[in-house]
Write a protein that holds these residues in place. Structure first.
Motif, PDB file in Angstrom:
ATOM      1  N   PHE A 279      -7.098   3.690  -4.822  1.00 56.33           N
ATOM      2  CA  PHE A 279      -7.769   3.444  -3.232  1.00 56.33           C
ATOM      3  C   PHE A 279      -8.949   2.587  -3.634  1.00 56.33           C
ATOM      4  CE2 PHE A 279     -10.822   4.045   0.352  1.00 56.33           C
ATOM      5  CZ  PHE A 279      -9.732   3.677   1.394  1.00 56.33           C
ATOM      6  N   ILE A 280      -9.978   2.920  -4.463  1.00 56.81           N
ATOM      7  CA  ILE A 280     -11.292   2.279  -4.796  1.00 56.81           C
ATOM      8  C   ILE A 280     -10.895   1.000  -5.674  1.00 56.81           C
ATOM      9  CG2 ILE A 280     -13.355   2.281  -6.103  1.00 56.81           C
ATOM     10  CD1 ILE A 280     -13.236   5.535  -5.460  1.00 56.81           C
TER      11      ILE A 280
ATOM     12  N   LEU B 129       0.787  -1.418  -0.075  1.00 53.45           N
ATOM     13  CA  LEU B 129      -0.003  -0.005   0.085  1.00 53.45           C
ATOM     14  C   LEU B 129       0.976   1.206  -0.053  1.00 53.45           C
ATOM     15  CD1 LEU B 129      -2.866  -1.216   2.408  1.00 53.45           C
ATOM     16  CD2 LEU B 129      -3.229  -0.588   0.175  1.00 53.45           C
ATOM     17  N   SER B 130       2.084   1.150   0.751  1.00 53.73           N
ATOM     18  CA  SER B 130       2.972   2.327   0.863  1.00 53.73           C
ATOM     19  C   SER B 130       3.431   2.771  -0.461  1.00 53.73           C
ATOM     20  CB  SER B 130       4.013   2.168   1.987  1.00 53.73           C
ATOM     21  OG  SER B 130       4.675   1.289   1.607  1.00 53.73           O
ATOM     22  N   LYS B 131       3.628   1.572  -1.299  1.00 54.29           N
ATOM     23  CA  LYS B 131       4.335   1.879  -2.476  1.00 54.29           C
ATOM     24  C   LYS B 131       3.289   2.260  -3.805  1.00 54.29           C
ATOM     25  CE  LYS B 131       8.242  -1.152  -2.200  1.00 54.29           C
ATOM     26  NZ  LYS B 131       8.356  -1.173  -0.779  1.00 54.29           N
ATOM     27  N   THR B 132       1.908   2.081  -3.350  1.00 56.66           N
ATOM     28  CA  THR B 132       1.240   2.784  -4.409  1.00 56.66           C
ATOM     29  C   THR B 132       0.860   4.330  -4.352  1.00 56.66           C
ATOM     30  OG1 THR B 132      -0.781   2.486  -2.794  1.00 56.66           O
ATOM     31  CG2 THR B 132      -0.247   0.731  -4.409  1.00 56.66           C
ATOM     32  N   ARG B 133       1.478   5.107  -3.199  1.00 53.32           N
ATOM     33  CA  ARG B 133       1.438   6.278  -2.902  1.00 53.32           C
ATOM     34  C   ARG B 133       2.822   6.858  -3.406  1.00 53.32           C
ATOM     35  NH1 ARG B 133       2.011   7.483   1.697  1.00 53.32           N
ATOM     36  NH2 ARG B 133       2.329   5.758   2.755  1.00 53.32           N
TER      37      ARG B 133
ATOM     38  N   TYR C  94      -4.409   1.597   8.463  1.00 51.44           N
ATOM     39  CA  TYR C  94      -5.861   1.873   8.548  1.00 51.44           C
ATOM     40  C   TYR C  94      -6.499   1.508   7.396  1.00 51.44           C
ATOM     41  CZ  TYR C  94      -5.286   5.017  12.802  1.00 51.44           C
ATOM     42  OH  TYR C  94      -5.024   5.614  13.861  1.00 51.44           O
ATOM     43  N   THR C  95      -5.530   1.733   6.239  1.00 46.50           N
ATOM     44  CA  THR C  95      -6.239   0.994   4.824  1.00 46.50           C
ATOM     45  C   THR C  95      -6.250  -0.382   4.961  1.00 46.50           C
ATOM     46  OG1 THR C  95      -5.304   3.002   3.749  1.00 46.50           O
ATOM     47  CG2 THR C  95      -5.868   0.923   2.228  1.00 46.50           C
TER      48      THR C  95
ATOM     49  N   GLU D  40      -1.975  10.279   0.609  1.00 43.09           N
ATOM     50  CA  GLU D  40      -2.826   9.184   1.042  1.00 43.09           C
ATOM     51  C   GLU D  40      -4.289   9.472   1.527  1.00 43.09           C
ATOM     52  OE1 GLU D  40      -1.174   9.123   5.653  1.00 43.09           O
ATOM     53  OE2 GLU D  40      -0.525   7.704   4.339  1.00 43.09           O
ATOM     54  N   VAL D  41      -5.352   8.662   1.298  1.00 44.47           N
ATOM     55  CA  VAL D  41      -6.513   8.638   1.518  1.00 44.47           C
ATOM     56  C   VAL D  41      -6.629   8.319   3.007  1.00 44.47           C
ATOM     57  CG1 VAL D  41      -8.928   7.670   1.143  1.00 44.47           C
ATOM     58  CG2 VAL D  41      -7.368   7.979  -0.716  1.00 44.47           C
TER      59      VAL D  41
END
Length: 495
Positions: free
Chosen positions: A374-375, A294-298, A309-310, A303-304
């Motif tokens: 995110f979606i 998840l950190s690498k998609t930002r 939490y995601t 961040e949303v």
């Protein structure tokens, strides 16, 4: 048409007949929640242990071993479990697996160094693979055909619930406290398994007919002793008809020949491929390394939600999805779920991969891109969960012939763990070589291939007894789309 175990006229009797099924489902639920907590542990444990102020500091290499050993030891556990359930019984095997799980969690909770954590993860991995084989077979053989999908799906509900629980605990609690809570749950599960029924199929195979009859009477419920005895006669006729050899050598020769019969190879190879390819579809890889991926998609620093939490959100939605699937399988066929799952997972995975290609950076405003990603990540996780992920656990046991069910399930789980463990160990190399966009493109292509495979080969088993499923594979076809179609009226009369 043959009467099924739960076709009971009086509601009061029906309720009492369902009780054993509820207890079996509860045992599986508690066990798999503890197992799910172990699966989701590395996603929150490794980032904490790799901090400089951690009491146990791990480097990236040690971290990859902690994540991957859980699956790497799986083939050994699955092989042992697959053989043991046929020799010692399903019940003893799942009890043994439960004790290994408790011991593994205890070692991690009290760990003073990385070695203790590694040993704990090894024990957890063995417990998962041994117990997974035992639980799958025991669940199939104790379940009524109408409730088989629900009970086996309970295993998957527990796993996703466990991942969600560990994601939540890892975000808000010290990792030792989170491990202690998992240890407590594992101990409760161990106690529950001490009172679970043994499989009547295994009891008949071992010529323990009185015990098999007692179990069947309990499963059918009060007032249905006649139906229980009829099922016992069917089991005796089917299983004893398989025992045609008297010496050990003859039995081995007979078994080897049996393994290469078309109606045995077809379900074995279909489920082996359907299960193994999902390691490349990415859901398990995403689960083990959720926070890091998840950190690498930002890539724009926006961040949303916080990555932890995601991870909690995705895990909770997966749990809701698998619970929903438990009810969907009553009215929707296995194939329909699998096809819908494939379509709703490969499309978002491919889109995520294309968006994250470095040359596409800036083509979408950063503030919009992060919400789209995110979606799409949520859609991908949900899409994989309700079909592909759920159906592997449900269909592996129910499609294999009773004579080799333990061996076949153990081997399939072993191969899956071997592939998954290798990918988990190679994750640092994969993410540096393919980068995050390449990873999601790989996920998307794999999901698309799996969808095509499902369309042509995966059989529909909804509502069929285990013996009826065996009879389907005795047809000459290999692909489902070329199966022999019977006239519905004739088929009803034959059933």
């Amino acid at each position: 048409m043959k009467t099924t175990r739960m076709e009971i006229a009086q509601p009061a009797i029906a309720v009492r007949a369902i009780r054993p099924q509820v207890y079996v489902a509860c045992c599986f639920l508690f066990c798999t929640i503890a197992t799910g907590m172990a699966i989701g542990h590395s996603a929150v444990l490794l980032p904490n242990l790799q901090l400089q102020n951690s009491t146990i500091v791990l480097d990236e290499e040690m971290g990859s071993w902690i994540a991957s050993l859980y699956s790497i030891v799986g083939p050994l556990g699955a092989a042992l479990g697959g053989c043991a359930i046929d020799i010692y019984g399903r019940r003893k095997v799942v009890i043994t697996a439960g004790s290994c799980l408790v011991l593994g969690w205890l070692l991690i909770t009290t760990a003073q160094n990385g070695t203790m954590i590694l040993i704990g993860r090894i024990l957890e991995g063995l417990a998962r693979s041994i117990g997974g084989t035992g639980n799958t077979v025991l669940g199939d053989e104790l379940s009524d055909p109408r409730f088989r999908g629900l009970i086996v799906c309970t295993l998957l509900t527990g796993i996703t619930t466990g991942v969600f629980a560990m994601s939540t605990f890892g975000a808000f609690l010290n990792w030792r406290i989170a491990s202690g809570l998992a240890t407590l749950l594992g101990f409760i599960t161990f106690l529950m398994y001490c009172f679970i029924y043994e499989s009547p199929t295994w009891l008949v195979r071992k010529d323990r007919l009185k015990e098999a009859e007692d179990v069947l009477i309990q499963l059918w419920g009060p007032g249905r002793e006649k139906q229980a005895k009829e099922e016992l006669k069917d089991l005796i006729k089917r299983l004893r008809g398989e025992e045609s050899s008297s010496t050990t050598r003859q039995k081995i020769i007979t078994m080897v020949k049996y393994l290469f019969k078309p109606f045995v190879l077809k379900p074995f190879l279909i489920m082996l491929f359907f299960n193994a390819i999902q390691a490349f579809c990415g859901l398990n890889l995403f689960t083990f390394y959720a926070v890091d991926m998840l950190s690498k998609t930002r890539r724009h620093g926006i961040e949303v939600l916080d990555d932890y939490y995601t991870n909690i959100l995705v895990s909770s939605l997966r749990t809701i999805t698998i619970i929903t699937t438990c009810f969907l399988i009553f009215s929707i066929g296995r194939r329909q779920l699998a096809l819908a799952s494939g379509i709703s997972s490969f499309i978002p995975a491919l889109i995520i991969g294309f968006i994250l290609i470095p040359s596409n950076s800036g083509s979408i405003p950063a503030s919009i891109e992060i919400y789209i990603l995110f979606i799409l990540i949520i859609i991908y996780a949900i899409g994989m969960t309700f079909g592909f992920y759920a159906l592997t656990g449900i269909m592996i046991g129910e499609t294999q012939p009773s004579k080799i069910r333990g061996f076949a399930c153990g081997f399939i789980y072993a191969m899956n763990d071997l592939v998954l463990g290798s990918i988990l160990k190679l994750y640092p190399w994969l993410i540096s070589t393919l980068e995050i966009h390449g990873m999601f493109l790989m996920f998307g292509v794999s999901c698309a291939l799996c969808t095509v495979f499902v369309y042509f080969f995966l059989p529909e088993t909804q509502g069929l007894t285990l013996l009826e499923i065996e009879d389907y594979f005795k047809q000459p076809n290999i692909m489902w789309v070329t199966r022999k179609r019977k006239d519905k009226n004739i088929e009803d009369e034959e059933m």
